[in-house]
Design a protein around this motif. Structure first.
Motif, PDB file in Angstrom:
ATOM      1  N   GLY A  13       0.781  -1.238   0.000  1.00 22.31           N
ATOM      2  CA  GLY A  13       0.000   0.000   0.000  1.00 22.31           C
ATOM      3  C   GLY A  13       0.802   1.272   0.000  1.00 22.31           C
ATOM      4  N   ASP A  14       2.143   1.172  -0.013  1.00 27.50           N
ATOM      5  CA  ASP A  14       2.997   2.354  -0.103  1.00 27.50           C
ATOM      6  C   ASP A  14       3.250   2.701  -1.572  1.00 27.50           C
ATOM      7  OD1 ASP A  14       3.223   2.434   2.673  1.00 27.50           O
ATOM      8  OD2 ASP A  14       4.937   1.058   2.653  1.00 27.50           O
ATOM      9  N   THR A  15       3.872   3.849  -1.799  1.00 30.06           N
ATOM     10  CA  THR A  15       4.294   4.204  -3.152  1.00 30.06           C
ATOM     11  C   THR A  15       5.816   4.309  -3.187  1.00 30.06           C
ATOM     12  OG1 THR A  15       4.059   6.580  -2.693  1.00 30.06           O
ATOM     13  CG2 THR A  15       2.190   5.465  -3.723  1.00 30.06           C
ATOM     14  N   ARG A  16       6.355   4.061  -4.358  1.00 28.94           N
ATOM     15  CA  ARG A  16       7.795   4.230  -4.566  1.00 28.94           C
ATOM     16  C   ARG A  16       8.011   4.752  -5.982  1.00 28.94           C
ATOM     17  NH1 ARG A  16       9.795   0.646  -8.109  1.00 28.94           N
ATOM     18  NH2 ARG A  16       8.681  -1.322  -8.462  1.00 28.94           N
ATOM     19  N   ASP A  17       9.130   5.440  -6.171  1.00 29.10           N
ATOM     20  CA  ASP A  17       9.485   5.910  -7.505  1.00 29.10           C
ATOM     21  C   ASP A  17       9.941   4.735  -8.359  1.00 29.10           C
ATOM     22  OD1 ASP A  17       8.961   8.384  -6.485  1.00 29.10           O
ATOM     23  OD2 ASP A  17      11.048   9.045  -6.396  1.00 29.10           O
ATOM     24  N   LEU A  18       9.638   4.804  -9.642  1.00 29.26           N
ATOM     25  CA  LEU A  18      10.105   3.780 -10.559  1.00 29.26           C
ATOM     26  C   LEU A  18      11.598   3.947 -10.810  1.00 29.26           C
ATOM     27  CD1 LEU A  18       7.032   3.382 -11.053  1.00 29.26           C
ATOM     28  CD2 LEU A  18       7.600   2.974 -13.452  1.00 29.26           C
ATOM     29  N   THR A  19      12.275   2.851 -11.094  1.00 33.58           N
ATOM     30  CA  THR A  19      13.686   2.903 -11.448  1.00 33.58           C
ATOM     31  C   THR A  19      13.834   3.153 -12.947  1.00 33.58           C
ATOM     32  OG1 THR A  19      13.846   0.535 -11.933  1.00 33.58           O
ATOM     33  CG2 THR A  19      14.164   1.222  -9.632  1.00 33.58           C
ATOM     34  N   ASP A  20      15.017   3.571 -13.360  1.00 32.63           N
ATOM     35  CA  ASP A  20      15.274   3.774 -14.791  1.00 32.63           C
ATOM     36  C   ASP A  20      15.131   2.458 -15.558  1.00 32.63           C
ATOM     37  OD1 ASP A  20      15.709   6.480 -14.498  1.00 32.63           O
ATOM     38  OD2 ASP A  20      17.870   6.265 -14.220  1.00 32.63           O
ATOM     39  N   ASP A  21      15.500   1.351 -14.933  1.00 33.20           N
ATOM     40  CA  ASP A  21      15.364   0.056 -15.600  1.00 33.20           C
ATOM     41  C   ASP A  21      13.899  -0.270 -15.855  1.00 33.20           C
ATOM     42  OD1 ASP A  21      18.080  -0.373 -15.718  1.00 33.20           O
ATOM     43  OD2 ASP A  21      18.162  -1.575 -13.881  1.00 33.20           O
ATOM     44  N   GLU A  22      13.051   0.006 -14.888  1.00 38.16           N
ATOM     45  CA  GLU A  22      11.621  -0.250 -15.077  1.00 38.16           C
ATOM     46  C   GLU A  22      11.054   0.631 -16.182  1.00 38.16           C
ATOM     47  OE1 GLU A  22      10.097  -1.675 -10.665  1.00 38.16           O
ATOM     48  OE2 GLU A  22      10.550   0.450 -11.007  1.00 38.16           O
ATOM     49  N   LYS A  23      11.495   1.889 -16.218  1.00 32.40           N
ATOM     50  CA  LYS A  23      10.997   2.795 -17.249  1.00 32.40           C
ATOM     51  C   LYS A  23      11.545   2.425 -18.630  1.00 32.40           C
ATOM     52  CE  LYS A  23      10.250   6.709 -14.155  1.00 32.40           C
ATOM     53  NZ  LYS A  23      10.546   8.130 -13.853  1.00 32.40           N
ATOM     54  N   SER A  24      12.641   1.699 -18.666  1.00 26.03           N
ATOM     55  CA  SER A  24      13.191   1.256 -19.947  1.00 26.03           C
ATOM     56  C   SER A  24      12.377   0.117 -20.551  1.00 26.03           C
ATOM     57  CB  SER A  24      14.644   0.810 -19.770  1.00 26.03           C
ATOM     58  OG  SER A  24      15.457   1.904 -19.376  1.00 26.03           O
ATOM     59  N   ASP A  25      11.536  -0.508 -19.735  1.00 28.27           N
ATOM     60  CA  ASP A  25      10.639  -1.569 -20.211  1.00 28.27           C
ATOM     61  C   ASP A  25       9.430  -0.908 -20.861  1.00 28.27           C
ATOM     62  OD1 ASP A  25       8.857  -3.630 -20.601  1.00 28.27           O
ATOM     63  OD2 ASP A  25       9.063  -4.476 -18.590  1.00 28.27           O
ATOM     64  N   LEU A  26       9.311  -1.027 -22.173  1.00 30.99           N
ATOM     65  CA  LEU A  26       8.252  -0.328 -22.917  1.00 30.99           C
ATOM     66  C   LEU A  26       6.858  -0.801 -22.541  1.00 30.99           C
ATOM     67  CD1 LEU A  26       9.850  -0.240 -26.500  1.00 30.99           C
ATOM     68  CD2 LEU A  26      10.145   1.358 -24.591  1.00 30.99           C
ATOM     69  N   SER A  27       6.754  -1.968 -21.916  1.00 32.78           N
ATOM     70  CA  SER A  27       5.447  -2.513 -21.549  1.00 32.78           C
ATOM     71  C   SER A  27       5.127  -2.324 -20.069  1.00 32.78           C
ATOM     72  CB  SER A  27       5.395  -4.012 -21.888  1.00 32.78           C
ATOM     73  OG  SER A  27       5.563  -4.217 -23.272  1.00 32.78           O
ATOM     74  N   PHE A  28       6.056  -1.756 -19.316  1.00 33.69           N
ATOM     75  CA  PHE A  28       5.841  -1.598 -17.882  1.00 33.69           C
ATOM     76  C   PHE A  28       4.836  -0.487 -17.630  1.00 33.69           C
ATOM     77  CE2 PHE A  28       6.558  -0.220 -13.584  1.00 33.69           C
ATOM     78  CZ  PHE A  28       6.871  -1.385 -12.896  1.00 33.69           C
ATOM     79  N   SER A  29       3.855  -0.762 -16.762  1.00 38.18           N
ATOM     80  CA  SER A  29       2.878   0.266 -16.368  1.00 38.18           C
ATOM     81  C   SER A  29       2.799   0.313 -14.853  1.00 38.18           C
ATOM     82  CB  SER A  29       1.501  -0.026 -16.973  1.00 38.18           C
ATOM     83  OG  SER A  29       1.028  -1.293 -16.557  1.00 38.18           O
ATOM     84  N   VAL A  30       2.458   1.452 -14.328  1.00 36.62           N
ATOM     85  CA  VAL A  30       2.408   1.624 -12.876  1.00 36.62           C
ATOM     86  C   VAL A  30       1.192   0.898 -12.307  1.00 36.62           C
ATOM     87  CG1 VAL A  30       3.611   3.826 -12.964  1.00 36.62           C
ATOM     88  CG2 VAL A  30       1.114   3.784 -13.049  1.00 36.62           C
ATOM     89  N   LYS A  31       1.282   0.541 -11.056  1.00 39.45           N
ATOM     90  CA  LYS A  31       0.179  -0.103 -10.354  1.00 39.45           C
ATOM     91  C   LYS A  31      -0.531   0.934  -9.489  1.00 39.45           C
ATOM     92  CE  LYS A  31      -0.926  -3.707  -6.968  1.00 39.45           C
ATOM     93  NZ  LYS A  31      -0.373  -4.763  -6.084  1.00 39.45           N
TER      94      LYS A  31
END
Length: 480
Positions: free
Chosen positions: A241-259
């Motif tokens: 239930g917390d939030t965290r910033d995405l990493t650059d590696d996660e953002k490099s995944d073109l299919s990654f979406s936030v929850k």
């Protein structure tokens, strides 16, 4: 004495109320409104040749709730001076250090230009002429035409530069004249309290027991903390239930979406947008902010979905999507942020403030401008497949752009330099916006992007944004 309810509406009764020992209780109509009644009462007591000075919260000059009172002071030229203090050095020991108050001087005789100072912490600082500036009623009407509330400047240089920008660029929406170049309307889609019954905690994308048809009926509820400038994937919710910033590696995944934390029925979103917006993406900005944050205006485009009440939606009616990308670039530019910092007095960037900010109008963009700006905005925004609808509306059918922090910094610097030029700034004025101390020395009392500067020096060993923006400016000037 007269009752408060009688006294607050009648000037003669107000005078009698005070003479006979009446007091305006702070809980009667809300603190700031009560002070407005108090200040208006003192105004009614002075003669045409008299003056009065009172200590009141600074919100009496800057808050939307007091705009009628302060606007009347400006229109009738009764404001002699307003000196804003922060209580950080405990001038009033029993008052919270965050409290902002002002010495407000009113005149019975019209005065063409009032004297102002803001962010003062000691009376002796009023002897520093760089802190003092004057504004006429025409100046305030130029800068805040809808509310006639007082703009907030740290120095006379800030006031001078802001006036120059407003003389060259119109506000987003002038309610007095009805001029609205972008055909802007606003929306607050879902209220986190009032609409909570519409929110679902079950993740329709992860539950294998739900049919595809059911999954398609649910869309994420985005919250303001999940966005940043040109970035709809800034932060995500975790399983606890917390939030965290995405990493650059996660953002490099073109299919990654936030929850998200919640999902809402797609139909609920469609009903709110029906007849107002027909694109598969939206444009908005964070409501909660501050003039002392690293950046004040946080704006981006994001996939059509639910959106909470702290990320306000902007719906321009212009048909040219490339122009809307220029609008986004303007909202996130340093030049625009500099102005916003003069206008945000608290911790929110509401509709009334946004309407009075100077935004480059669509007709000012040339084809050359659009050719420079739009591919850069596209590369900053289109970093995952869920933003493909925006890319296609921009006429681009390729894959998303790879997330590259260093290249993004360079692209943003180029946009910042270009918008400084669109705002008709000089190189020295751009230097000032980046860092006043670079122009006037370390003792100069103004600050613009101090937090950004300090963070970058800590991370990169230099104020990287300053170097990149000025280098981009020099390239633009050489090639123009």
């Amino acid at each position: 004495a007269q009752s408060f309810e009688d006294a607050k509406h009648d000037a003669e009764a107000q005078s009698k109320f005070i003479r006979e020992g009446g007091r305006f209780p702070l809980t009667a109509v809300g603190d700031i409104n009560t002070y407005a009644v108090f200040a208006e009462t003192t105004r009614c007591l002075i003669s045409d040749l008299g003056r009065v000075g009172v200590i009141v919260p600074t919100g009496i000059a800057t808050d939307d709730t007091c705009k009628r009172f302060f606007g009347d002071l400006i229109q009738k030229q009764n404001l002699a001076s307003l000196y804003d203090f922060e209580n950080r050095e405990k001038l009033f020991i029993a008052v919270d250090s965050r409290m902002k108050f002002s010495l407000l001087a009113l005149s019975g005789k019209p005065i063409k230009r009032g004297n102002f100072a803001f962010f003062v912490t000691q009376p002796k600082q009023l002897e520093n002429q760089t802190r003092l500036f004057q504004l006429s009623s025409q100046d305030i009407a130029l800068i805040n035409p809808n509310t006639l509330t007082c703009p907030v400047f740290r120095t006379s240089k800030d006031a001078e530069l802001t006036k120059k920008i407003y003389q060259n660029v119109p506000v987003l929406e002038n309610e007095k004249t009805g001029i609205n170049p972008w055909g802007i309307s606003f929306m607050r889609m879902f209220d986190m309290a009032n609409d909570s019954g519409l929110f679902h905690t079950q993740d329709p994308q992860q539950d294998p027991g739900l049919l595809k048809e059911v999954r398609d009926l649910k869309v994420p509820l985005y919250e303001a903390k999940m966005f940043h400038q040109f970035d709809h994937r800034w932060a995500t919710y975790t399983d606890n239930g917390d939030t965290r910033d995405l990493t650059d590696d996660e953002k490099s995944d073109l299919s990654f979406s936030v929850k998200p934390r919640y999902w809402v029925d797609k139909k609920e979103v469609e009903n709110r947008l029906s007849g107002k917006w027909d694109k598969n993406w939206l444009l908005g900005w964070r409501d909660v902010t501050n003039s002392t944050n690293q950046r004040t205006v946080i704006s981006t485009v994001f996939p059509v979905s639910g959106c909470n009440d702290k990320f306000l939606i902007m719906l321009p009616s212009v048909s040219n999507i490339k122009l809307i990308s220029c609008l986004l670039a303007c909202l996130n530019s340093l030049s625009f942020d500099f102005i916003a910092r003069q206008k945000v007095g608290g911790t929110a960037l509401k509709y009334f403030t946004m309407r009075q900010l100077p935004i480059i109008p669509p007709e000012k963009y040339t084809e050359k401008d659009i050719e420079y700006i739009t591919p850069r905005v596209l590369e900053l925004v289109y970093t995952s497949w869920d933003m493909q609808p925006f890319a296609q509306d921009m006429g681009y059918n390729g894959e998303p752009f790879t997330w590259n922090p260093n290249k993004r910094a360079l692209i943003r610097a180029e946009l910042d330099a270009y918008y400084a030029k669109l705002y008709s700034l000089t190189r020295d004025e751009l230097r000032y916006i980046l860092d006043p101390a670079d122009v006037y020395g370390a003792e100069f009392p103004s600050e613009t992007f101090r937090v950004l500067k300090n963070n970058e020096i800590k991370q990169y060993g230099e104020y990287r944004t300053q170097r990149l923006v000025l280098e981009a400016w020099d390239r633009i000037i050489r090639n123009s």
